[in-house]
Design a protein around this motif. Structure first.
Motif, PDB file in Angstrom:
ATOM      1  N   THR A  75       0.855  -1.186   0.000  1.00  0.00           N
ATOM      2  CA  THR A  75       0.000   0.000   0.000  1.00  0.00           C
ATOM      3  C   THR A  75       0.888   1.231   0.000  1.00  0.00           C
ATOM      4  OG1 THR A  75      -1.718  -1.162   1.260  1.00  0.00           O
ATOM      5  CG2 THR A  75      -1.817   1.250   1.207  1.00  0.00           C
ATOM      6  N   LEU A  76       0.891   1.950  -1.115  1.00  0.00           N
ATOM      7  CA  LEU A  76       1.721   3.146  -1.260  1.00  0.00           C
ATOM      8  C   LEU A  76       0.808   4.362  -1.365  1.00  0.00           C
ATOM      9  CD1 LEU A  76       4.714   4.078  -1.636  1.00  0.00           C
ATOM     10  CD2 LEU A  76       4.264   4.046  -4.099  1.00  0.00           C
ATOM     11  N   PHE A  77       0.975   5.316  -0.467  1.00  0.00           N
ATOM     12  CA  PHE A  77       0.160   6.526  -0.501  1.00  0.00           C
ATOM     13  C   PHE A  77       1.063   7.740  -0.640  1.00  0.00           C
ATOM     14  CE2 PHE A  77       0.936   5.258   3.866  1.00  0.00           C
ATOM     15  CZ  PHE A  77       1.365   6.413   4.490  1.00  0.00           C
ATOM     16  N   THR A  78       0.480   8.873  -1.005  1.00  0.00           N
ATOM     17  CA  THR A  78       1.231  10.093  -1.272  1.00  0.00           C
ATOM     18  C   THR A  78       0.744  11.229  -0.382  1.00  0.00           C
ATOM     19  OG1 THR A  78      -0.286  10.926  -2.963  1.00  0.00           O
ATOM     20  CG2 THR A  78       1.417   9.365  -3.702  1.00  0.00           C
ATOM     21  N   ALA A  79       1.506  12.309  -0.384  1.00  0.00           N
ATOM     22  CA  ALA A  79       1.061  13.507   0.324  1.00  0.00           C
ATOM     23  C   ALA A  79      -0.237  14.023  -0.277  1.00  0.00           C
ATOM     24  CB  ALA A  79       2.140  14.577   0.272  1.00  0.00           C
ATOM     25  N   GLN A  80      -0.403  13.849  -1.579  1.00  0.00           N
ATOM     26  CA  GLN A  80      -1.629  14.281  -2.241  1.00  0.00           C
ATOM     27  C   GLN A  80      -2.822  13.480  -1.733  1.00  0.00           C
ATOM     28  OE1 GLN A  80      -1.363  16.953  -4.222  1.00  0.00           O
ATOM     29  NE2 GLN A  80      -3.596  17.058  -4.293  1.00  0.00           N
ATOM     30  N   ASP A  81      -2.618  12.199  -1.461  1.00  0.00           N
ATOM     31  CA  ASP A  81      -3.688  11.370  -0.902  1.00  0.00           C
ATOM     32  C   ASP A  81      -4.139  11.886   0.467  1.00  0.00           C
ATOM     33  OD1 ASP A  81      -3.681   9.586  -3.053  1.00  0.00           O
ATOM     34  OD2 ASP A  81      -2.138   8.320  -2.136  1.00  0.00           O
ATOM     35  N   MET A  82      -3.241  12.604   1.142  1.00  0.00           N
ATOM     36  CA  MET A  82      -3.551  13.121   2.472  1.00  0.00           C
ATOM     37  C   MET A  82      -3.980  14.580   2.425  1.00  0.00           C
ATOM     38  SD  MET A  82      -0.528  11.142   4.559  1.00  0.00           S
ATOM     39  CE  MET A  82      -1.269  11.326   6.182  1.00  0.00           C
ATOM     40  N   GLY A  83      -4.334  15.048   1.227  1.00  0.00           N
ATOM     41  CA  GLY A  83      -4.891  16.382   1.065  1.00  0.00           C
ATOM     42  C   GLY A  83      -4.008  17.374   0.355  1.00  0.00           C
ATOM     43  N   GLY A  84      -2.762  16.987   0.047  1.00  0.00           N
ATOM     44  CA  GLY A  84      -1.838  17.924  -0.583  1.00  0.00           C
ATOM     45  C   GLY A  84      -1.071  18.707   0.469  1.00  0.00           C
ATOM     46  N   TRP A  85       0.052  19.301   0.063  1.00  0.00           N
ATOM     47  CA  TRP A  85       0.949  19.904   1.048  1.00  0.00           C
ATOM     48  C   TRP A  85       0.346  21.105   1.775  1.00  0.00           C
ATOM     49  CZ3 TRP A  85       4.550  17.755   3.591  1.00  0.00           C
ATOM     50  CH2 TRP A  85       5.286  16.716   3.032  1.00  0.00           C
ATOM     51  N   ASP A  86      -0.491  21.876   1.121  1.00  0.00           N
ATOM     52  CA  ASP A  86      -1.111  23.007   1.823  1.00  0.00           C
ATOM     53  C   ASP A  86      -1.973  22.506   2.980  1.00  0.00           C
ATOM     54  OD1 ASP A  86       0.108  24.813   0.151  1.00  0.00           O
ATOM     55  OD2 ASP A  86      -1.638  25.080  -1.159  1.00  0.00           O
ATOM     56  N   GLU A  87      -2.772  21.490   2.708  1.00  0.00           N
ATOM     57  CA  GLU A  87      -3.632  20.931   3.740  1.00  0.00           C
ATOM     58  C   GLU A  87      -2.801  20.209   4.805  1.00  0.00           C
ATOM     59  OE1 GLU A  87      -6.799  19.845   6.043  1.00  0.00           O
ATOM     60  OE2 GLU A  87      -6.706  21.305   4.430  1.00  0.00           O
ATOM     61  N   VAL A  88      -1.773  19.475   4.364  1.00  0.00           N
ATOM     62  CA  VAL A  88      -0.906  18.765   5.309  1.00  0.00           C
ATOM     63  C   VAL A  88      -0.241  19.742   6.271  1.00  0.00           C
ATOM     64  CG1 VAL A  88       1.309  17.547   5.449  1.00  0.00           C
ATOM     65  CG2 VAL A  88      -0.486  16.711   3.921  1.00  0.00           C
ATOM     66  N   GLN A  89       0.287  20.834   5.731  1.00  0.00           N
ATOM     67  CA  GLN A  89       0.953  21.827   6.574  1.00  0.00           C
ATOM     68  C   GLN A  89      -0.024  22.425   7.588  1.00  0.00           C
ATOM     69  OE1 GLN A  89       4.006  22.660   7.021  1.00  0.00           O
ATOM     70  NE2 GLN A  89       3.842  24.579   8.159  1.00  0.00           N
ATOM     71  N   LYS A  90      -1.203  22.790   7.112  1.00  0.00           N
ATOM     72  CA  LYS A  90      -2.205  23.405   7.983  1.00  0.00           C
ATOM     73  C   LYS A  90      -2.668  22.442   9.069  1.00  0.00           C
ATOM     74  CE  LYS A  90      -6.817  25.539   7.776  1.00  0.00           C
ATOM     75  NZ  LYS A  90      -7.938  25.926   6.878  1.00  0.00           N
ATOM     76  N   LYS A  91      -2.904  21.197   8.684  1.00  0.00           N
ATOM     77  CA  LYS A  91      -3.470  20.210   9.608  1.00  0.00           C
ATOM     78  C   LYS A  91      -2.455  19.715  10.628  1.00  0.00           C
ATOM     79  CE  LYS A  91      -5.853  15.701   9.621  1.00  0.00           C
ATOM     80  NZ  LYS A  91      -6.487  14.670   8.769  1.00  0.00           N
ATOM     81  N   PHE A  92      -1.215  19.480  10.173  1.00  0.00           N
ATOM     82  CA  PHE A  92      -0.244  18.801  11.031  1.00  0.00           C
ATOM     83  C   PHE A  92       0.851  19.696  11.604  1.00  0.00           C
ATOM     84  CE2 PHE A  92      -1.671  15.334   8.132  1.00  0.00           C
ATOM     85  CZ  PHE A  92      -2.273  14.528   9.087  1.00  0.00           C
ATOM     86  N   PHE A  93       1.381  20.625  10.811  1.00  0.00           N
ATOM     87  CA  PHE A  93       2.649  21.248  11.176  1.00  0.00           C
ATOM     88  C   PHE A  93       2.601  22.753  11.443  1.00  0.00           C
ATOM     89  CE2 PHE A  93       3.792  17.707   8.146  1.00  0.00           C
ATOM     90  CZ  PHE A  93       4.048  16.787   9.151  1.00  0.00           C
ATOM     91  N   ALA A  94       1.494  23.403  11.161  1.00  0.00           N
ATOM     92  CA  ALA A  94       1.371  24.832  11.475  1.00  0.00           C
ATOM     93  C   ALA A  94       1.363  25.021  12.989  1.00  0.00           C
ATOM     94  CB  ALA A  94       0.096  25.397  10.853  1.00  0.00           C
TER      95      ALA A  94
END
Length: 353
Positions: free
Chosen positions: A322-341
């Protein structure tokens, strides 16, 4: 090269002597770096100079690729090209370019870093469409490096949350590589049927199992190998493959549920127009997708994006179920906002440690 832009871009930013400059390769020959304003990157005899800024572990590949490209350019264009190369942590390299290191081409660890340079008005929007494969030039996956004999029996992501397992990973607030690690942990739950609450519980347990969170991937390796801390180090597959090629056989496992660590490349529009190097920079980026260059990336452990080369070297890599991408997790803008901001999920996990 129908996907290259030919419009005139902005001209800005002054030259800057960077502490990150580590070497110059001119048609395969090493020359000394120098600072100052390289007016249009031209020399009196018509030769050109361009600057490549990348992250540390790519250096072994580019030291092979650049002489191949310069020889090809010389043969086809009868023009010598000198490459100034700068290598370091992807986040540090990003800040250096924004602060004035006049890169013509950036090849960074994650698209978020390239987007930060875009936000600084140095790269035009839409850079992802300027090269093949959405500008992803090579890939990797996460690997779990263990102690000799794997005494804690680490086989999957789930093992990292067990009591008594000491995990070494960098801080995703300061390390691009650690952001991939964090997404690998979270996605191992959320991309296999779990919900966000379950992913949060699991990831929190793993982070609590980390005795320290070093600033970057290199410091993480030092903590694990030189200081002897931790039972398992979350690392890149390409790094352990390269280490094995250099005689360092590291015991490791590659989880069959994994994050696709996608590494982009982009032309820095403001700088190539200032330097008069757009044609060469674009040609160099295009060359990185040729089988010749893709084989060099594969030799140092990266997963190539060229299908033919990928087939040639498939046995070099562990199979992924099972290979997933950052895009599968919403894309980097969403990833940054959700996890790392600031105040986002990672900060909340940190506060609970």
């Amino acid at each position: 090269m129908s996907w290259w832009r030919s419009i005139t871009k902005r001209r800005s930013w002054q030259s800057f002597v960077s502490l990150f400059l580590v070497g110059v390769i001119a048609s395969g020959a090493i020359a000394a770096c120098s600072g100052g304003n390289s007016a249009s990157n031209n020399t009196a005899n018509g030769d050109k100079q361009i600057t490549l800024v990348s992250y540390a572990v790519t250096r072994a590949a580019y030291e092979k690729i650049i002489p191949q490209f310069t020889a090809k350019w010389k043969q086809e264009k009868n023009q010598n090209v000198t490459f100034t190369q700068s290598y370091g942590g992807s986040g540090s390299q990003t800040r250096a370019v924004i602060d004035g290191l006049e890169a013509d081409v950036v090849a960074l660890a994650l698209a978020l870093d390239t987007e930060r340079i875009e936000q600084a008005k140095l790269i035009e929007p839409g850079w992802e469409k300027e090269a093949p494969n959405n500008a992803i030039v090579h890939k990797s996956v996460a690997a779990l490096v263990t102690r000799e004999g794997n005494p804690k029996g680490i086989k999957t992501w789930a093992d990292l949350a067990k009591p008594g397992v000491s995990v070494i990973t960098a801080n995703p607030k300061t390390s691009g590589g650690a952001r991939w690690n964090f997404l690998g942990l979270w996605g191992s739950v959320s991309r296999t049927g779990g919900n966000d609450a379950q992913a949060l519980d699991f990831t929190t347990k793993v982070i609590k199992n980390a005795p320290v969170l070093p600033r970057d991937a290199r410091e993480s390796s030092d903590v694990f190998f030189k200081q002897g801390q931790g039972d398992v180090l979350i690392n890149y597959e390409n790094e352990v493959i390269l280490a094995a090629q250099n005689g360092e056989k590291l015991p490791y496992v590659v989880p069959d549920v994994n994050i696709s660590i996608d590494n982009p490349v982009a032309v820095v529009d403001a700088n190539v127009d200032k330097h008069g190097t757009r044609e060469i920079a674009q040609a160099f980026v295009e060359y990185l997708y040729t089988p010749e260059a893709q084989r060099e990336f594969a030799k140092v452990g990266f997963r190539p994006v060229d299908p033919t080369v990928a087939e040639e070297v498939t046995k070099q890599y562990a199979p992924i179920k099972t290979l997933f991408t950052a895009q599968d997790m919403g894309g980097w803008d969403e990833v940054q906002k959700k996890f790392f901001a600031d105040g986002a999920i990672f900060d909340k996990i940190q506060a609970s440690r």
